[in-house]
Motif scaffolding. Structure first.
Motif, PDB file in Angstrom:
ATOM      1  N   LEU A 142       0.847  -1.199   0.000  1.00  0.00           N
ATOM      2  CA  LEU A 142       0.000   0.000   0.000  1.00  0.00           C
ATOM      3  C   LEU A 142       0.876   1.240   0.000  1.00  0.00           C
ATOM      4  O   LEU A 142       2.037   1.185   0.366  1.00  0.00           O
ATOM      5  N   GLU A 145       0.337   6.570   2.883  1.00  0.00           N
ATOM      6  CA  GLU A 145      -0.844   7.121   3.543  1.00  0.00           C
ATOM      7  C   GLU A 145      -1.864   6.033   3.859  1.00  0.00           C
ATOM      8  O   GLU A 145      -2.418   5.984   4.955  1.00  0.00           O
ATOM      9  N   ASP A 146      -2.095   5.138   2.904  1.00  0.00           N
ATOM     10  CA  ASP A 146      -3.056   4.047   3.118  1.00  0.00           C
ATOM     11  C   ASP A 146      -2.593   3.141   4.240  1.00  0.00           C
ATOM     12  O   ASP A 146      -3.389   2.691   5.072  1.00  0.00           O
ATOM     13  N   ARG A 147      -1.296   2.893   4.278  1.00  0.00           N
ATOM     14  CA  ARG A 147      -0.732   2.027   5.314  1.00  0.00           C
ATOM     15  C   ARG A 147      -0.949   2.646   6.688  1.00  0.00           C
ATOM     16  O   ARG A 147      -1.302   1.972   7.655  1.00  0.00           O
ATOM     17  N   LYS A 177     -11.312   7.054   2.087  1.00  0.00           N
ATOM     18  CA  LYS A 177      -9.908   6.644   1.921  1.00  0.00           C
ATOM     19  C   LYS A 177      -9.673   5.260   2.535  1.00  0.00           C
ATOM     20  O   LYS A 177      -8.971   4.425   1.952  1.00  0.00           O
ATOM     21  N   ARG A 180     -11.140   2.553   0.328  1.00  0.00           N
ATOM     22  CA  ARG A 180     -10.282   2.297  -0.843  1.00  0.00           C
ATOM     23  C   ARG A 180      -9.003   1.563  -0.453  1.00  0.00           C
ATOM     24  O   ARG A 180      -8.553   0.675  -1.169  1.00  0.00           O
ATOM     25  N   ALA A 181      -8.460   1.930   0.697  1.00  0.00           N
ATOM     26  CA  ALA A 181      -7.228   1.269   1.165  1.00  0.00           C
ATOM     27  C   ALA A 181      -7.489  -0.207   1.440  1.00  0.00           C
ATOM     28  O   ALA A 181      -6.690  -1.076   1.066  1.00  0.00           O
ATOM     29  N   LYS A 184      -7.716  -2.129  -1.843  1.00  0.00           N
ATOM     30  CA  LYS A 184      -6.395  -2.425  -2.411  1.00  0.00           C
ATOM     31  C   LYS A 184      -5.714  -3.531  -1.618  1.00  0.00           C
ATOM     32  O   LYS A 184      -5.094  -4.435  -2.186  1.00  0.00           O
TER      33      LYS A 184
END
Lengths: 220, 125
Positions: A142, A145-147, A177, A180-181, A184
């Motif tokens: 990821l 930011e997603d992490r 967000k 979406r994270a 993924k």
């Protein structure tokens, strides 16, 4: 735990921080003892490297010491602490961008993944370790930011309000967000799960250290 | 979809906390040392890289100002020397001025004699 240091279970985080402002190092040490693991977990998941995470952990608590007077008490101490940790991790990642990405070692991941598990059964522990390794690997794919969002929300169990304060983002954007994270992450996990299942079916030992599974075991 | 989300969330929640391999307190403590001198002039000037830069810039400006002052002083000294030289030169010139003193008789006594000659020439006998 070294001799001469006495745990202070009674004082709250804010009280310890007040003592840090007055120059009491034992208060800082107590804060480190209490929050070392969650902060280190966050840093390690962001930086994917032990050495960097340990250095960053020290940086975080030095910043806590130096910024103790800046804590106004508007938010929880842990929110403030995680904000410092997230910014420290981001600074290190930015500094690292010029250098090649440091790859996580599977052996290290497996070892770390078993810390904190309460499973006594060694077989189950090995299965758990593989699972954790897979999830950690998928998380590393990821974006930064997603992490951070996934770690704070699902692993550190921070609320959306706290995450909004930590990241400086709008609370309403965070839900989208995060969704979406997770999407993924799911895709990456499915890919890794497929790879693992292919390795099991072919009967080879994969990169995750898995040996032939029960389906392949010889019968009586 | 919901089932997948739920499954994923369970997997994430199951991840354990990690902890550092080595003890970090000694590293933290060693880095606290400069910060302990809070409020002191030393910490004010040399505490952080920003402060070090500020101190270096201030020192540079002070040195520059000192050099400028010395340079201006030297210029002042040489200006005074020039003025003294000019005064010396001016002292010489008055001698030439003194040579030309005001007089009613610019021809210095020869005027009457010349006039007499002219009168003699013009007055017929």
């Amino acid at each position: 735990m070294t001799s001469g240091f006495a745990y202070d279970f009674g004082a709250g985080n804010e009280e310890l921080l007040r003592r840090c402002k007055e120059g009491d190092e034992t208060a800082l040490r107590e804060l480190l003892r209490r929050h070392e693991r969650p902060v280190y977990s966050l840093l390690y998941r962001m930086l994917a490297n032990h050495e960097d995470a340990e250095e960053a952990l020290a940086d975080v608590f030095v910043k806590v010491w130096r910024s103790a007077s800046k804590f106004r008490g508007d938010s929880k101490f842990t929110t403030w602490l995680y904000r410092i940790a997230a910014n420290t991790a981001r600074d290190r990642l930015r500094a690292r961008k010029a250098r090649p990405e440091v790859a996580m070692e599977d052996e290290v991941l497996s070892e770390i993944a078993t810390v904190g598990t309460t499973t006594v059964d060694p077989e189950q522990a090995a299965v758990d370790a593989d699972e954790f390794t897979r999830v950690e690997k998928a998380m590393q794919k990821l974006s930064e930011e997603d992490r951070l969002l996934v770690t704070l929300y699902h692993i550190q169990e921070s609320s959306l309000e706290e995450i909004a304060e930590i990241t400086g983002r709008n609370r309403s954007n965070l839900k989208v967000k995060l969704f979406r994270a997770r999407r993924k992450l799911r895709a990456h996990l499915e890919e890794l799960d497929r790879e693992t299942s292919n390795e099991l079916q072919s009967g080879t030992t994969g990169t995750l250290g898995l040996q032939s599974g029960p389906a392949e075991s010889s019968t009586g | 979809m919901l089932e997948e989300e739920t499954r994923l969330v369970k997997r994430l929640s199951a991840l354990p906390q990690t902890e550092p391999k080595r003890e970090v307190w000694s590293t933290v403590q060693s880095r606290l040392a400069p910060a302990r001198r809070s409020g002191g002039a030393f910490d004010l000037i040399f505490g952080t890289p920003v402060r070090k830069l500020t101190a270096a810039a201030a020192a540079f400006v002070i040195i520059l100002a000192a050099l400028f002052s010395v340079a201006m002083w030297r210029i002042g000294v040489s200006e005074q020397e020039s003025i003294a030289q000019a005064k010396d030169l001016m002292r010489v010139q008055p001698i030439a001025q003194q040579a030309s003193t005001w007089t009613d008789d610019p021809l210095a006594g020869t005027t009457d004699a010349m006039l007499k000659v002219l009168e003699d020439e013009t007055r017929p006998e």
